[in-house]
Design a protein around this motif. Structure first.
Motif, PDB file in Angstrom:
ATOM      1  N   ALA A   1       0.833  -1.197   0.000  1.00  0.00           N
ATOM      2  CA  ALA A   1       0.000   0.000   0.000  1.00  0.00           C
ATOM      3  C   ALA A   1       0.873   1.254   0.000  1.00  0.00           C
ATOM      4  O   ALA A   1       0.633   2.207  -0.759  1.00  0.00           O
ATOM      5  CB  ALA A   1      -0.932  -0.003   1.210  1.00  0.00           C
ATOM      6  N   LEU A   2       1.917   1.272   0.842  1.00  0.00           N
ATOM      7  CA  LEU A   2       2.854   2.406   0.873  1.00  0.00           C
ATOM      8  C   LEU A   2       3.594   2.540  -0.446  1.00  0.00           C
ATOM      9  O   LEU A   2       3.835   3.653  -0.936  1.00  0.00           O
ATOM     10  CB  LEU A   2       3.847   2.228   2.019  1.00  0.00           C
ATOM     11  CG  LEU A   2       3.277   2.304   3.439  1.00  0.00           C
ATOM     12  CD1 LEU A   2       4.330   1.900   4.467  1.00  0.00           C
ATOM     13  CD2 LEU A   2       2.781   3.713   3.730  1.00  0.00           C
ATOM     14  N   LEU A   3       3.960   1.415  -1.043  1.00  0.00           N
ATOM     15  CA  LEU A   3       4.657   1.441  -2.328  1.00  0.00           C
ATOM     16  C   LEU A   3       3.765   2.031  -3.416  1.00  0.00           C
ATOM     17  O   LEU A   3       4.214   2.841  -4.236  1.00  0.00           O
ATOM     18  CB  LEU A   3       5.098   0.028  -2.709  1.00  0.00           C
ATOM     19  CG  LEU A   3       5.952  -0.106  -3.979  1.00  0.00           C
ATOM     20  CD1 LEU A   3       7.272   0.654  -3.821  1.00  0.00           C
ATOM     21  CD2 LEU A   3       6.216  -1.570  -4.298  1.00  0.00           C
ATOM     22  N   ALA A   4       2.477   1.642  -3.444  1.00  0.00           N
ATOM     23  CA  ALA A   4       1.538   2.188  -4.427  1.00  0.00           C
ATOM     24  C   ALA A   4       1.369   3.688  -4.240  1.00  0.00           C
ATOM     25  O   ALA A   4       1.323   4.454  -5.223  1.00  0.00           O
ATOM     26  CB  ALA A   4       0.185   1.475  -4.311  1.00  0.00           C
ATOM     27  N   LEU A   5       1.285   4.135  -2.987  1.00  0.00           N
ATOM     28  CA  LEU A   5       1.160   5.580  -2.718  1.00  0.00           C
ATOM     29  C   LEU A   5       2.385   6.329  -3.216  1.00  0.00           C
ATOM     30  O   LEU A   5       2.271   7.415  -3.808  1.00  0.00           O
ATOM     31  CB  LEU A   5       0.976   5.813  -1.214  1.00  0.00           C
ATOM     32  CG  LEU A   5      -0.369   5.393  -0.614  1.00  0.00           C
ATOM     33  CD1 LEU A   5      -0.310   5.421   0.909  1.00  0.00           C
ATOM     34  CD2 LEU A   5      -1.486   6.305  -1.111  1.00  0.00           C
TER      35      LEU A   5
ATOM     36  N   LEU B   1      -3.980  11.622   6.319  1.00  0.00           N
ATOM     37  CA  LEU B   1      -5.073  11.008   7.063  1.00  0.00           C
ATOM     38  C   LEU B   1      -5.840  10.010   6.212  1.00  0.00           C
ATOM     39  O   LEU B   1      -6.151   8.898   6.653  1.00  0.00           O
ATOM     40  CB  LEU B   1      -6.023  12.099   7.577  1.00  0.00           C
ATOM     41  CG  LEU B   1      -7.224  11.626   8.381  1.00  0.00           C
ATOM     42  CD1 LEU B   1      -6.784  10.931   9.650  1.00  0.00           C
ATOM     43  CD2 LEU B   1      -8.144  12.794   8.711  1.00  0.00           C
ATOM     44  N   MET B   2      -6.126  10.365   4.955  1.00  0.00           N
ATOM     45  CA  MET B   2      -6.932   9.495   4.101  1.00  0.00           C
ATOM     46  C   MET B   2      -6.154   8.247   3.684  1.00  0.00           C
ATOM     47  O   MET B   2      -6.703   7.144   3.688  1.00  0.00           O
ATOM     48  CB  MET B   2      -7.392  10.257   2.861  1.00  0.00           C
ATOM     49  CG  MET B   2      -8.325  11.413   3.160  1.00  0.00           C
ATOM     50  SD  MET B   2      -9.733  10.968   4.181  1.00  0.00           S
ATOM     51  CE  MET B   2     -10.485   9.685   3.204  1.00  0.00           C
ATOM     52  N   SER B   3      -4.883   8.391   3.294  1.00  0.00           N
ATOM     53  CA  SER B   3      -4.110   7.217   2.898  1.00  0.00           C
ATOM     54  C   SER B   3      -3.869   6.294   4.097  1.00  0.00           C
ATOM     55  O   SER B   3      -3.880   5.066   3.958  1.00  0.00           O
ATOM     56  CB  SER B   3      -2.776   7.639   2.282  1.00  0.00           C
ATOM     57  OG  SER B   3      -2.039   8.463   3.156  1.00  0.00           O
ATOM     58  N   ALA B   4      -3.672   6.886   5.284  1.00  0.00           N
ATOM     59  CA  ALA B   4      -3.489   6.059   6.480  1.00  0.00           C
ATOM     60  C   ALA B   4      -4.766   5.284   6.805  1.00  0.00           C
ATOM     61  O   ALA B   4      -4.717   4.107   7.170  1.00  0.00           O
ATOM     62  CB  ALA B   4      -3.087   6.938   7.666  1.00  0.00           C
ATOM     63  N   ILE B   5      -5.920   5.951   6.649  1.00  0.00           N
ATOM     64  CA  ILE B   5      -7.189   5.257   6.866  1.00  0.00           C
ATOM     65  C   ILE B   5      -7.358   4.150   5.837  1.00  0.00           C
ATOM     66  O   ILE B   5      -7.856   3.058   6.140  1.00  0.00           O
ATOM     67  CB  ILE B   5      -8.366   6.256   6.820  1.00  0.00           C
ATOM     68  CG1 ILE B   5      -8.338   7.149   8.055  1.00  0.00           C
ATOM     69  CG2 ILE B   5      -9.703   5.526   6.725  1.00  0.00           C
ATOM     70  CD1 ILE B   5      -9.389   8.219   8.061  1.00  0.00           C
ATOM     71  N   GLY B   6      -6.915   4.397   4.584  1.00  0.00           N
ATOM     72  CA  GLY B   6      -6.985   3.369   3.553  1.00  0.00           C
ATOM     73  C   GLY B   6      -6.183   2.137   3.934  1.00  0.00           C
ATOM     74  O   GLY B   6      -6.630   1.003   3.727  1.00  0.00           O
TER      75      GLY B   6
ATOM     76  N   THR C   1     -12.136  10.645 -11.476  1.00  0.00           N
ATOM     77  CA  THR C   1     -12.988  11.828 -11.380  1.00  0.00           C
ATOM     78  C   THR C   1     -12.268  12.877 -10.549  1.00  0.00           C
ATOM     79  O   THR C   1     -11.378  12.568  -9.762  1.00  0.00           O
ATOM     80  CB  THR C   1     -14.351  11.484 -10.751  1.00  0.00           C
ATOM     81  OG1 THR C   1     -14.140  10.688  -9.574  1.00  0.00           O
ATOM     82  CG2 THR C   1     -15.233  10.731 -11.718  1.00  0.00           C
ATOM     83  N   SER C   2     -12.673  14.142 -10.726  1.00  0.00           N
ATOM     84  CA  SER C   2     -11.897  15.243 -10.154  1.00  0.00           C
ATOM     85  C   SER C   2     -12.685  16.097  -9.179  1.00  0.00           C
ATOM     86  O   SER C   2     -12.304  17.229  -8.908  1.00  0.00           O
ATOM     87  CB  SER C   2     -11.371  16.142 -11.289  1.00  0.00           C
ATOM     88  OG  SER C   2     -12.455  16.641 -12.060  1.00  0.00           O
ATOM     89  N   ASP C   3     -13.805  15.605  -8.648  1.00  0.00           N
ATOM     90  CA  ASP C   3     -14.543  16.392  -7.675  1.00  0.00           C
ATOM     91  C   ASP C   3     -13.856  16.289  -6.314  1.00  0.00           C
ATOM     92  O   ASP C   3     -12.955  15.471  -6.107  1.00  0.00           O
ATOM     93  CB  ASP C   3     -15.985  15.892  -7.568  1.00  0.00           C
ATOM     94  CG  ASP C   3     -16.053  14.432  -7.153  1.00  0.00           C
ATOM     95  OD1 ASP C   3     -16.208  14.169  -5.956  1.00  0.00           O
ATOM     96  OD2 ASP C   3     -15.929  13.559  -8.041  1.00  0.00           O
ATOM     97  N   MET C   4     -14.305  17.121  -5.368  1.00  0.00           N
ATOM     98  CA  MET C   4     -13.661  17.161  -4.060  1.00  0.00           C
ATOM     99  C   MET C   4     -13.764  15.828  -3.335  1.00  0.00           C
ATOM    100  O   MET C   4     -12.791  15.363  -2.716  1.00  0.00           O
ATOM    101  CB  MET C   4     -14.288  18.259  -3.195  1.00  0.00           C
ATOM    102  CG  MET C   4     -13.690  18.332  -1.792  1.00  0.00           C
ATOM    103  SD  MET C   4     -14.472  19.547  -0.732  1.00  0.00           S
ATOM    104  CE  MET C   4     -13.829  21.049  -1.442  1.00  0.00           C
ATOM    105  N   GLY C   5     -14.929  15.190  -3.402  1.00  0.00           N
ATOM    106  CA  GLY C   5     -15.105  13.912  -2.715  1.00  0.00           C
ATOM    107  C   GLY C   5     -14.162  12.854  -3.244  1.00  0.00           C
ATOM    108  O   GLY C   5     -13.548  12.105  -2.478  1.00  0.00           O
ATOM    109  N   SER C   6     -14.022  12.783  -4.587  1.00  0.00           N
ATOM    110  CA  SER C   6     -13.143  11.776  -5.181  1.00  0.00           C
ATOM    111  C   SER C   6     -11.680  12.065  -4.860  1.00  0.00           C
ATOM    112  O   SER C   6     -10.906  11.155  -4.555  1.00  0.00           O
ATOM    113  CB  SER C   6     -13.350  11.726  -6.699  1.00  0.00           C
ATOM    114  OG  SER C   6     -14.675  11.351  -7.008  1.00  0.00           O
TER     115      SER C   6
ATOM    116  N   PRO D   1      -6.318   8.977  -2.207  1.00  0.00           N
ATOM    117  CA  PRO D   1      -5.232   8.258  -1.527  1.00  0.00           C
ATOM    118  C   PRO D   1      -5.728   6.977  -0.851  1.00  0.00           C
ATOM    119  O   PRO D   1      -5.019   5.961  -0.842  1.00  0.00           O
ATOM    120  CB  PRO D   1      -4.732   9.280  -0.491  1.00  0.00           C
ATOM    121  CG  PRO D   1      -5.169  10.601  -1.006  1.00  0.00           C
ATOM    122  CD  PRO D   1      -6.455  10.362  -1.713  1.00  0.00           C
ATOM    123  N   LEU D   2      -6.932   7.032  -0.288  1.00  0.00           N
ATOM    124  CA  LEU D   2      -7.507   5.846   0.331  1.00  0.00           C
ATOM    125  C   LEU D   2      -7.698   4.746  -0.703  1.00  0.00           C
ATOM    126  O   LEU D   2      -7.366   3.573  -0.464  1.00  0.00           O
ATOM    127  CB  LEU D   2      -8.848   6.214   0.995  1.00  0.00           C
ATOM    128  CG  LEU D   2      -9.590   5.146   1.788  1.00  0.00           C
ATOM    129  CD1 LEU D   2     -10.368   5.795   2.936  1.00  0.00           C
ATOM    130  CD2 LEU D   2     -10.583   4.397   0.899  1.00  0.00           C
TER     131      LEU D   2
END
Length: 1017
Positions: free
Chosen positions: A894-898, A907-912, A973-978, A983-984
């Motif tokens: 997961a860290l390698l992909a990031l 925060l989001m990637s860590a939650i992922g 997609t490029s909206d704020m939610g996406s 990262p997750l």
């Protein structure tokens, strides 16, 4: 239970149909918002002190008030910023503190501090931050032709008295805040020569204006049987009323208009609002908290159309609209959800090779999603970017239960069981493993709710979405799905009773046989190189630590935007018009829309500092996010080339997301304080900043300073010439146009009355102004030149005095990603060598490190919870460790992909990563459960491993692919939610791909390694 449900199929169908209808109805009534409804833990105290310098305001008001507020319970951080005439004290509360109670306590502390503040100070105002106070959009009103029939003053009157009131009548709009309207003032300009001849002083004018503008109120009088109300009116309502004020001087009655010019004019503007380089009136639209954003937008568009038709000379423009942001974000997330469902259905169709089975699985997922919306309604959860993103994540996991049950029922039919028995046995066998896998996933999310700070409150919605989705899919999987399977499969010829598993295995699709063949070759390769695989797996533990240390950390992922805010402090004593001309010169061809605030603004609800006449705030909107960075570079270069002393900073737009997750915090903030408060403090500070710049090699923005003219009154001369200090103060206020003495009450409009002199330079004012001495023993009063009583000097001081718990400091922000520790040490050594200053550090580097420590603890707690659940399922302390061995491997990839995709550890990637740990082990749980069942039946260890792998292969691959495919739309997609969830998604996809391979091949290898000795015994 399953057999009972199958015997009451119609009742089951009707019960779920009723819940689906309820879910569809409640979906239309769910509130829609950008973020969950949470309390923002910020309270601001606003201090005003008209005509009070920053230093005096800091010493006499802000410092004692700050000391009182430091005693507020649950206070996380306090920071004050003081300028001439105003100050802001910002309080950040700890997460979990009731902000309503904290707000009451803050007001109590303000009341307690009032006893120690100067009596002339207005009570400071406390403002509690609220998402409902953030404007949903700004309405700009400009003239189409600035030289046309309508003047800007006329348009301002229409904006304030007509448009604003009409908008506030709309039920969806709570309030309309306004800025850019020029104020009016009734100016009394004395003719000093005539006043001298008449023996009239400025004090006489003040007294006359005050005495003739008094309203004693209403009284009642009884006259026989009747009672009358009597109103005595003595108010000034027009220019003529002021001109006709009578004064008695030397036995002669005179009118004020005889020796003073009275005129109703525009107040000298203290600020401008611009839109697309035109002067504008800006209306900030604030929505009612409970009203629909869509309904408000429609009502606003209708009102704008009406006024556009009525006033064709005025152009109405909507800017910084959060309605567009919300609509775009939510609609994209809904499309991602639908697209994810379609991709999941296609995967099922390819692997199952049965349209009926795929349709059953797809229908089960849709029912599960609708039931999730019903749970949203029951638990008061809104549709927002967090809950929708959580639901998209849940869809990939929700299908696991449907696929597993469908696949297991099909396998029981292939073994010769009848349709009824296959449905009963296939479902019953999966009830416990599915419950265990769902609980392990939920166990990952529960600790996230207990995160400190606002992140814990925000992501509780995501935890609820996934928990609700998994609960709904589990119930559907063990109740509705076997009923649907029975109903659909009963209509076609089934596999005959008694047919062997081997004969049915031969009937499997060719694609499944190829998967089995690949699986067998993979297992053989894995067992031939078992020690290599074991060593590689164990090696991922230290590699995870190394990757964690190498990756750049930040609080939240960077979200692309096509908008930016530019804040400029020219650091020069320029007037408002010069400021405006400089701002207009910064217009950029790349921007499709721009606006600017220059100088002070008139917003009532603003909790930020008012801009000074030498400051400006610009807003730019470009056609795409890729144009923002070049635009910022061009503006910074222009300012740096032409105005090297100016400071410029770029910020995100002020939507609710940025208010909560502000990313404007510098990596490092060095807080430099000087304990020796000597006269050379400013020069000493400038010298220290220069040495820090040389030592770190970083370009520091200049410390904002203000140059001021100091007028000192010689009290000795006042005593010699018998002049009252208040007379000097009055003369200075009048000369510098600051002597407001009364108010003109023209019915609904209140206009200040101001005594002021004509426009002159400082030297001319001091040379031409006179003060009147006190009467001597003979009653004679003498005119004394003002210049002879004062001395004029120049000085520099901090424009803003910043202070915290430890006292005053000068903040210096640095952006040094990856070099924070080295820069901190360098600054600390430089300040220590100086000897006269001290330094403390704050900033994003420390808050990010604190957040990562919390997430590490949460990961450990989640792993412990999963271990406890798996121990209960397997009735073993050892087998859960085999399952959890997969976590370091998945975390590493997961860290390698990031890192490969240029993401940071936030925060989001860590939650992922944490979430993946709960999801990816589900495949291993199913496989180990199947191995245990086969071994209980007497099958040898190696054969049980291979047989269980073949039986669960298709289900494992399908559940992994569906989870990955459900998240794929988020990447494109490029909206704020996406962008927030990207990262997750990357972390999950990277670990799911590798985790599936580990579940299929590596976990059985460790199982064999541990239990082979038991087998030999």
């Amino acid at each position: 239970m399953v057999r009972y449900l199958l015997n009451h199929r119609i009742a089951v169908i009707m019960a779920f149909l009723a819940m689906v209808i309820l879910g569809c109805v409640t979906y239309t009534t769910l509130p829609v918002s950008l973020l969950p409804d949470i309390d923002i833990p910020h309270i601001t105290v606003q201090v005003t002190g008209d005509n009070v310098s920053a230093r005096e305001l800091e010493n006499t008001v802000v410092t004692p008030l700050r000391r009182q507020l430091m005693q507020v319970g649950g206070l996380g951080e306090i920071k004050s910023e003081t300028r001439d005439g105003s100050a802001i004290i910002s309080l950040t509360m700890d997460y979990g503190v009731n902000t309503d109670l904290a707000f009451i306590e803050v007001n109590e502390k303000i009341d307690a501090a009032m006893n120690s503040l100067p009596k002339t100070v207005t009570r400071p105002k406390a403002v509690k931050a609220s998402a409902t106070d953030i404007p949903v959009l700004y309405l700009q009103m400009t003239l189409r032709d600035e030289n046309g029939r309508m003047s800007f003053l006329d348009m301002s009157g229409i904006a304030e008295n007509i448009v604003r009131r009409r908008l506030e009548q709309q039920p969806e709009i709570a309030m309309v805040d306004i800025t850019g309207v020029p104020g009016k003032v009734l100016r009394v300009t004395p003719d000093l020569d005539r006043m001298t001849q008449a023996g009239v002083t400025v004090e006489d004018l003040e007294s006359a204006l005050t005495a003739n503008n008094v309203e004693p109120g209403s009284m009642s009088v009884r006259d026989g049987y009747y009672e009358y109300n009597i109103t005595v009116t003595n108010l000034l309502r027009s220019v003529g009323d002021v001109e006709r004020i009578k004064l008695l001087k030397g036995g002669k009655i005179m009118e004020l208009g005889d020796f003073a010019e009275v005129s109703l004019t525009n107040r000298v503007p203290s600020g401008y609002s611009l839109h697309n380089s035109k002067r504008a009136v800006t209306l900030a639209i604030i929505k009612h908290g409970e009203e629909s954003m869509d309904a408000m937008n429609k009502a606003l568009d209708s009102t704008i159309k009406y006024f556009s038709d009525r006033y064709p000379e005025i152009e109405f423009s909507k800017t910084r609209s959060q309605t567009e942001l919300l609509d775009f974000t939510i609609s994209n997330l809904e499309q991602n959800l639908i697209l994810g469902l379609l991709l999941v259905f296609v995967v099922c169709l390819i692997f199952m090779r049965s349209a009926r089975s795929s349709f059953i699985i797809g229908l089960s997922i849709i029912v599960g999603v609708i039931l999730t919306f019903l749970l949203f309604y029951l638990f008061n959860v809104s549709i927002n970017i967090i809950s929708m993103a959580g639901l998209i994540l849940a869809v990939g996991m929700m299908i696991d239960n449907s696929v597993i049950v469908t696949e297991n029922i099909t396998q029981f039919r292939h073994r010769g069981n009848g349709l009824m028995n296959a449905c009963v046995k296939g479902t019953n066998e999966m009830i416990t493993p599915m419950l265990s896998s769902s609980l392990t996933t939920v166990a990952v999310f529960v600790p996230l709710i207990f995160m400190s700070g606002i992140a814990g409150a925000i992501f509780s919605d995501q935890a609820f979405s996934i928990t609700a989705g998994l609960a709904a899919s589990y119930i559907v999987g063990i109740t509705l799905l076997p009923v649907l399977y029975y109903l659909f499969e009963n209509k076609k010829s089934g596999i005959k009773e008694g047919k062997s598993a081997d004969s049915n295995q031969n009937q499997s699709p060719a694609s499944h046989q190829s998967f089995i063949s690949l699986y067998d070759r993979g297992m053989d390769f894995c067992f031939r190189h078992k020690w290599t695989f074991i060593a590689s797996t164990l090696l991922t533990v230290p590699l995870c630590i190394v990757m964690f240390m190498l990756m750049r950390q930040e609080r939240m992922p960077e979200i692309d935007s096509n908008e930016t805010i530019v804040r400029i402090d020219w650091n020069e004593n320029i007037n408002l018009d010069t400021n405006r001309s400089r701002v207009e010169a910064l217009s950029d061809s790349a921007s499709v829309e721009s606006s600017a605030y220059i100088g002070m603004q008139d917003y009532m609800l603003s909790s930020d500092f008012d801009l000074s006449t030498s400051e400006a705030e610009l807003y730019f909107k470009t056609s795409g996010p890729e144009d923002i960075s070049p635009l910022q570079n061009r503006i910074a270069d222009r300012i740096r080339d032409k105005y090297p002393s100016a400071t410029v900073s770029f910020h995100k737009t002020g939507n609710i997301f940025e208010k909560i997750f502000s990313s404007d915090e510098a990596d490092i903030e060095a807080r430099i304080s000087n304990q020796n408060k000597d006269a050379g403090e400013i020069d000493s500070l400038a010298s220290l900043c220069g040495r820090i710049r040389e030592a770190t090699g970083e370009s520091l923005s200049p410390v904002p300073l203000r140059r001021q003219i100091d007028i000192s009154v010689d009290r000795t001369l006042l005593a010699i010439y018998n002049v009252d200090y208040s007379e000097v103060q009055r003369a200075l206020r009048t000369a510098f146009k600051g002597n407001t003495v009364s108010t003109l009450r023209s019915y609904q409009e209140y206009t200040p009355i101001e005594i002021s002199g004509r426009e002159q330079s400082v030297g001319e004012i001091l040379g031409n102004a006179f003060v009147i001495s006190r009467a001597d023993k003979n009653g004679v009063r003498t005119e004394i030149p003002l210049r002879s009583l004062v001395t004029v000097g120049h000085s520099r001081d901090l424009k803003t005095i910043t202070a915290g718990v430890a006292g005053e400091y000068v903040p210096i922000g640095l952006e040094v990603p990856g070099r924070e520790a080295k820069v901190i040490e360098t600054i600390r050594e430089t300040v220590a060598a100086d000897g006269s200053h001290e330094v403390e550090f704050a900033g994003g580097f420390f808050s990010n490190a604190r957040m990562m420590r919390e997430l590490t603890v949460i990961l450990l707690v989640s792993v412990m919870l999963m271990y406890f659940i798996l121990c209960a399922q397997f009735e073993s302390f050892l087998q859960p460790l085999i399952v959890l061995l997969e976590i370091p491997v998945d975390t590493f990839f997961a860290l390698l992909a990031l890192m490969i995709f240029g993401q940071t550890l936030n925060l989001m990637s860590a939650i992922g990563i944490i979430v993946t740990c709960g999801i990816v082990v589900n495949d291993s749980i199913l496989k180990l459960d199947a191995i245990n069942e086969l071994r209980k039946g007497g099958m040898p260890l190696t054969e049980a491993i291979h047989t269980a792998g073949r039986r669960r292969l298709r289900a494992i691959i399908m559940t992994s692919l569906t989870t990955v495919f459900a998240m794929l739309p988020v990447l494109f997609t490029s909206d704020m939610g996406s962008e927030l969830q990207r990262p997750l998604a990357i972390a999950m996809i990277g670990s799911m791909v590798v985790g599936t391979i580990v579940s299929i091949f590596v976990i059985p290898l460790f199982y064999w390694l541990i239990y082979r000795k038991h087998e030999n015994k």
